[in-house]
Design an enzyme around this catalytic site. Structure first.
Site, PDB file in Angstrom:
ATOM      1  N   GLU A  49       6.330 -13.494  -6.614  1.00 55.53           N
ATOM      2  CA  GLU A  49       5.549 -12.249  -6.513  1.00 55.53           C
ATOM      3  C   GLU A  49       6.492 -11.056  -6.485  1.00 55.53           C
ATOM      4  OE1 GLU A  49       2.831 -12.142  -3.126  1.00 55.53           O
ATOM      5  OE2 GLU A  49       3.053  -9.960  -3.015  1.00 55.53           O
ATOM      6  N   ARG A  53       6.339  -1.935  -5.442  1.00 51.07           N
ATOM      7  CA  ARG A  53       6.772  -0.970  -4.424  1.00 51.07           C
ATOM      8  C   ARG A  53       7.968  -0.158  -4.858  1.00 51.07           C
ATOM      9  NH1 ARG A  53       6.486  -4.923   0.905  1.00 51.07           N
ATOM     10  NH2 ARG A  53       4.573  -5.947   0.226  1.00 51.07           N
ATOM     11  N   THR A  77       1.347  -6.281  -3.960  1.00 47.34           N
ATOM     12  CA  THR A  77       1.049  -4.909  -3.526  1.00 47.34           C
ATOM     13  C   THR A  77       0.162  -4.188  -4.551  1.00 47.34           C
ATOM     14  OG1 THR A  77       3.324  -4.962  -2.638  1.00 47.34           O
ATOM     15  CG2 THR A  77       2.075  -2.967  -2.258  1.00 47.34           C
ATOM     16  N   LYS A 137      -5.003 -14.358   0.426  1.00 52.76           N
ATOM     17  CA  LYS A 137      -3.757 -14.107   1.156  1.00 52.76           C
ATOM     18  C   LYS A 137      -4.154 -13.729   2.583  1.00 52.76           C
ATOM     19  CE  LYS A 137      -0.001 -10.669   1.246  1.00 52.76           C
ATOM     20  NZ  LYS A 137       1.271 -10.423   0.534  1.00 52.76           N
TER      21      LYS A 137
HETATM   22  C1  3PG Z   1       4.890  -8.414   2.146  1.00 53.49           C
HETATM   23  O1  3PG Z   1       3.932  -8.179   1.452  1.00 53.49           O
HETATM   24  O2  3PG Z   1       5.716  -7.578   2.518  1.00 53.49           O
HETATM   25  C2  3PG Z   1       5.066  -9.824   2.482  1.00 53.49           C
HETATM   26  O3  3PG Z   1       4.031 -10.222   3.248  1.00 53.49           O
HETATM   27  C3  3PG Z   1       6.395 -10.182   2.997  1.00 53.49           C
HETATM   28  O4  3PG Z   1       6.430 -10.183   4.353  1.00 53.49           O
HETATM   29  P1  3PG Z   1       7.807 -10.565   5.072  1.00 53.49           P
HETATM   30  O5  3PG Z   1       8.820  -9.522   4.592  1.00 53.49           O
HETATM   31  O6  3PG Z   1       7.510 -10.451   6.536  1.00 53.49           O
HETATM   32  O7  3PG Z   1       8.182 -11.937   4.620  1.00 53.49           O
END
Ligand code: 3PG
Length: 216
Positions: A49, A53, A77, A137
């Site tokens: 994924e 961002r 995201t 999710k």
């Molecule tokens: C996110 O979308 O940032 C993920 O859930 C990753 O989370 P983490 O950085 O706590 O693994």
């Protein structure tokens, strides 16, 4: 006309079941995208994924989709209909959101992209079920309630399979994966900033290999 919901759900399930862990990646430099994804795939984590961002995220998805064999690259995201469309155009083969909104679910209905919307309560999971989403999710997994919370959802909502993400790491992933309603876990621990900045792809591959072995 978009692909029927059951078919998109089936594809989403197949992607989630390819490996126990979905790396959640923030790409800052486009040149890092392809070697990073190759390292994750080589380590046994083919579903990756890339979060929307950074300004290079869509180009990173495009490059990975074009150049990395065996990958299932997704866009994370995804916050609105425009993100979903852009992800699909860039060549993502699935999309992920931290939550959901009526407008985004409507856009997903019109899209061919397999989609993993986010939930963090029983009510949100029920809303998504009503819209046809069995695969969800659960985010942010640890702050939103942790392992006991997600375990408690399994009895009333056994048909929901979660990819839990947010606060999970190498030490806790196995405990999450042991839950009956967790199909995979996601996280950023496979691609620590210092390893990515240093281009230490062998170390990323080693982290991926450990994660891929989490479920036999
Ligand atoms: C996110 O979308 O940032 C993920 O859930 C990753 O989370 P983490 O950085 O706590 O693994």
């Amino acid at each position: 006309m978009s692909t029927a919901m059951p078919a998109r759900q089936q594809t989403m399930e197949t992607i989630l079941r390819r490996a126990p862990v979905v790396p959640v990646v923030i790409v800052h430099e486009l040149a890092q995208a392809v070697p990073l994804a190759r390292a994750l795939v080589a380590g046994g984590l083919p579903a990756v994924e890339i979060t929307l961002r950074t300004p290079v995220a869509l180009d990173a998805i495009r490059a990975i989709a074009n150049e990395v064999d065996g990958v299932a690259v997704g866009a994370g995201t995804v916050l609105n209909a425009a993100d979903l469309l852009a992800a699909e155009k860039a060549g993502a083969c699935f999309a992920v959101s931290p939550g959901h909104s009526p407008a985004l679910l409507d856009a997903a209905d019109d899209s061919d992209l397999p989609y993993l919307p986010g939930a963090s309560t029983a009510s949100e999971a029920m809303t998504l079920l009503e819209r046809g989403y069995r695969w969800q999710k659960f985010f942010p997994a640890v702050p939103a309630g942790g392992i006991e919370f997600v375990r408690a959802l399994a009895s009333p909502l056994p048909q929901v399979g979660f990819c839990t993400t947010g606060g999970i790491g190498a030490a806790s992933a196995a405990a999450w994966l042991a839950l009956p309603n967790v199909v995979a876990v996601g996280g950023s621990w496979l691609t620590p900033m210092e390893l990515v900045a240093a281009g230490d792809w062998a170390a990323v591959e080693a982290l991926a290999r450990e994660a891929a072995a989490l479920r036999g």
